[in-house]
Write a protein that holds these residues in place. Sequence first.
Motif, PDB file in Angstrom:
ATOM      1  N   GLN A   1       0.824  -1.204   0.000  1.00  0.00           N
ATOM      2  CA  GLN A   1       0.000   0.000   0.000  1.00  0.00           C
ATOM      3  C   GLN A   1       0.866   1.265   0.000  1.00  0.00           C
ATOM      4  N   ARG A   2       1.954   1.244   0.740  1.00  0.00           N
ATOM      5  CA  ARG A   2       2.856   2.394   0.748  1.00  0.00           C
ATOM      6  C   ARG A   2       3.534   2.534  -0.605  1.00  0.00           C
ATOM      7  N   ALA A   3       3.915   1.414  -1.207  1.00  0.00           N
ATOM      8  CA  ALA A   3       4.507   1.456  -2.546  1.00  0.00           C
ATOM      9  C   ALA A   3       3.516   1.995  -3.564  1.00  0.00           C
ATOM     10  N   LEU A   4       2.227   1.627  -3.411  1.00  0.00           N
ATOM     11  CA  LEU A   4       1.219   2.112  -4.339  1.00  0.00           C
ATOM     12  C   LEU A   4       1.144   3.631  -4.318  1.00  0.00           C
ATOM     13  N   ARG A   5       1.272   4.236  -3.139  1.00  0.00           N
ATOM     14  CA  ARG A   5       1.218   5.697  -3.055  1.00  0.00           C
ATOM     15  C   ARG A   5       2.360   6.334  -3.844  1.00  0.00           C
ATOM     16  N   LEU A   6       3.557   5.757  -3.749  1.00  0.00           N
ATOM     17  CA  LEU A   6       4.676   6.302  -4.521  1.00  0.00           C
ATOM     18  C   LEU A   6       4.462   6.075  -6.012  1.00  0.00           C
ATOM     19  N   LEU A   7       4.021   4.905  -6.398  1.00  0.00           N
ATOM     20  CA  LEU A   7       3.802   4.621  -7.816  1.00  0.00           C
ATOM     21  C   LEU A   7       2.754   5.553  -8.401  1.00  0.00           C
ATOM     22  N   GLU A   8       1.699   5.834  -7.648  1.00  0.00           N
ATOM     23  CA  GLU A   8       0.675   6.756  -8.131  1.00  0.00           C
ATOM     24  C   GLU A   8       1.257   8.145  -8.366  1.00  0.00           C
ATOM     25  N   THR A   9       2.181   8.552  -7.503  1.00  0.00           N
ATOM     26  CA  THR A   9       2.826   9.853  -7.685  1.00  0.00           C
ATOM     27  C   THR A   9       3.678   9.865  -8.947  1.00  0.00           C
ATOM     28  N   LEU A  10       4.475   8.823  -9.135  1.00  0.00           N
ATOM     29  CA  LEU A  10       5.358   8.765 -10.299  1.00  0.00           C
ATOM     30  C   LEU A  10       4.560   8.722 -11.600  1.00  0.00           C
ATOM     31  N   VAL A  11       3.588   7.840 -11.661  1.00  0.00           N
ATOM     32  CA  VAL A  11       2.785   7.728 -12.876  1.00  0.00           C
ATOM     33  C   VAL A  11       1.948   8.987 -13.075  1.00  0.00           C
ATOM     34  N   GLY A  12       1.548   9.624 -11.970  1.00  0.00           N
ATOM     35  CA  GLY A  12       0.814  10.875 -12.077  1.00  0.00           C
ATOM     36  C   GLY A  12       1.602  11.967 -12.771  1.00  0.00           C
ATOM     37  N   HIS A  13       2.919  11.896 -12.721  1.00  0.00           N
ATOM     38  CA  HIS A  13       3.771  12.863 -13.415  1.00  0.00           C
ATOM     39  C   HIS A  13       4.069  12.445 -14.854  1.00  0.00           C
ATOM     40  N   GLY A  14       3.590  11.288 -15.248  1.00  0.00           N
ATOM     41  CA  GLY A  14       3.880  10.817 -16.594  1.00  0.00           C
ATOM     42  C   GLY A  14       5.210  10.099 -16.707  1.00  0.00           C
TER      43      GLY A  14
END
Length: 856
Positions: free
Chosen positions: A400-413
């Motif tokens: 779940q913590r990793a998902l938060r980081l991945l969402e941030t990275l993918v959110g930036h493209g």
Amino acid sequence: MRPFPLSRALAITALALLLPLLATATQAADLPGLDRTLSARGDLPSVEDLLGFSPGERHPRNHELVAYYRELAERSERMRVETIGTSSGGNEHVLAYFGRPDRLEQLDALRAGRIEASRDGTGPVIVWLGYSVHGNEASGASAAPIVAWFLAASDAPELDDWFEHVIVVMEPVINPDGVDRFAHWANMHRGRHPSADPNDREHAEGWPNGRTSYYWFDLNRDWLPLTHPVSKQRIRHYRQWRPHVLTDAHEMGHRSTYFFQPGIPERNNPDTPPRVFELTERIAEYHARRLDAAGEPYYSRESFDDYYLGKGSTYPDLTGGIGILFEQGTARGHVIDTPYGQRRFVDAVANQVRTSLSTLEASVALRDELRAYQRQSFVDARDAGPRRGGWLIGDGGDPQRALRLLETLVGHGIEVRPVDGRVTISGREQADGTAWAIPARQDLARFVRAIFATPRDLPMETFYDVSAWPLQHAFDLPFEAVDRLPATGDALAEPLAAPSAPSAVDTDALAWAVDWSQHRAPALLSALLADGYRVQAAEQPTALSTTEGERTFGRGSLVVHSGIQPADLPDIGARLAELSERFGVEVASIGSGLARAGLDLGSPSVAVMDTPKVAMLTGPGINPYNAGTVWRWFDVHLEQPMTMLNVNRLPADLDRYSHLVLPDGNHEFRGEAFRTALVDYVRSGGTLVALRSSARWVEDLELEWSFVEEGDDPEEDRDEPAERKRYSDHELDFARRLIGGSALTVEIDPTHPLAWGYDTDDLVLFRQGAHVLRTSTNVYARPGVYGESPLVAGYLADPVAEDLAGTTALGADRLGDGLVIRMADDVLFRGYWAGAEKLFANALFHSKRIGRTQLQ
């Protein structure tokens, strides 16, 4: 249907005949910042007709502005409006587009082709105009309607040429909630004859002021974390459009004039391509000409820098564009006295209009250079790193913590790919499906390097904002740069799929266990306690027999025993299954209360937990940013309410709250009654959680503190005069003593309830402020201390590092019948320092387990 009376029908007919005449009469427009009289094309209405008042006359609210843009777009073929989402406060968040009618008809196709066009250096120049990310810096939000009317409705002859080469994307209100909060204040206190006295109530907003977002965050620091909906929505469209130029309209103090970049050259982000600064200087000439023509004073090489990449004027610099900051001396209301004379709100609006138009003028003139730069910036970014290398990230056992980081990275493209098979990252083995690769060869490689950078030897010592922001440490995840990536799957795309569903919960089990190390375990616990279920917590590691075999659960892990649940509540097994799915938390099913090792489920050391009743102090003197992170954490992460008390009106029954959170703030002016209330609260059994500088301030409360005494300065040093220093060195010397924002390592004790859920002895926390906490004589009450060489990333002067080394970062002292928890750092920093959130959760849920440990 009841027919209209004849008199009313005649009136409507007369009004219909009169409207074209009124429109004609109002076509000529003298608007702030246009510096010439313009007429509307055809029968298009004036700004005043659409707004219902003259620009600058009062402060519009977001819904009024949205209605204005929609109506203008309905009338003009040069304009389109798109709703891209809502704010945390439920306000509509829109973008407006301006260009040639035929291009606007093909808007979706143009947007779909922008990434390839940016790589090829082709197509129209994209200029993104952004206004009022700080709600009380309102001249931007009121300038945008004028700029929109100029582009959509005016007969300005230059527009035909401009629209031949440019498409304008306008974010007319970046912070809808803050704009509304400030508009309400300013309009509420405006008399028919507004006061220009800076001390007038109109110019001194109540707490919290309109600068911040719904949760009191600074949205101009959220371009990197993407904590808030408006930031996520903006970046989703930003990355599709890849603008060549982006503007960010702000205000500063009323004693200042007008600022535009380049800013302080020595304090720019070292990863920014030099060509950005060259083009910024070229564009600045156009701002200067317009402001000179209007007789307006300005400056451009002081005060502000472009170092932190998470703010509006820096983010474009590392993502293929050019960001430009504007700072207008504020009127902070409707009119105010300044050293330069009386400044009206309409004067501030006019300057923001002028530099919006000068930006467009410059973008047309420099179009070939802007396109060429953007193309080359992506070429350089792709070619800078190893062709087959990049970065690896693991989930560290917490998907779940990793998902938060991945969402941030993918959110930036950013291109992120799942790793096929097992892989070792920074010495930690990651199973298949728990690691991801970021290729170095991608358009945003420069940005990726910057967000994971951990510089410690910086060329500057003063920063407008923070000096470090390493995301791998913020999320406390395994991370490693590699020269060659392993085999990977397809790139991740939004929306990301949640981690694989945890093992199915046996709803008929005897008991259930939840390992406390899981990121969303506090949310599951909160929901159970709010429902009224009884939950236990293990004080020692415990091996239990689960349906999938023997398993060890760490300190702080939750136990839910079916035999002790209230009879009037719904079946606990079904509720656990629901919460497990909702929060992505693994709930293990237990078949026996007899432990294989450690604590049996009925042990006194697996005590039933109390439901915390938490209140937070808010109001004057409290840092709203810090308070806002706490409020949002409860509201969004825990999904639970929290009481917010006015610091100037504390209730007589404070003891009804189990925990009192005192955010960062200035408390030196507090009266004796306030201090006494806190002392009585702690002595009577309450838990006081003091954050950042407040953690240092509470040490002066008259409690039974016992601190290690610091030695006096040597006697011989007292009579020696201090070395004389240059006056001009004072500002820099002062800055060296501050910690504007750095990542520091803290040695934690995982056996202490404040650090339950961590399996390592160190953690990286984010540090701001010069405060140093005193050291308790109780050697067991120091669950977190700064390392001997604490700096992980950012700037930290050597004397400050020496002062901090070995001192208390986390303190937990039993005083009277209560407890004082001191946290020197912002463990919820800007809503994204996810790796430290468990510390705050422990302070709430496990504080009762902190015993009296003083040996003397």
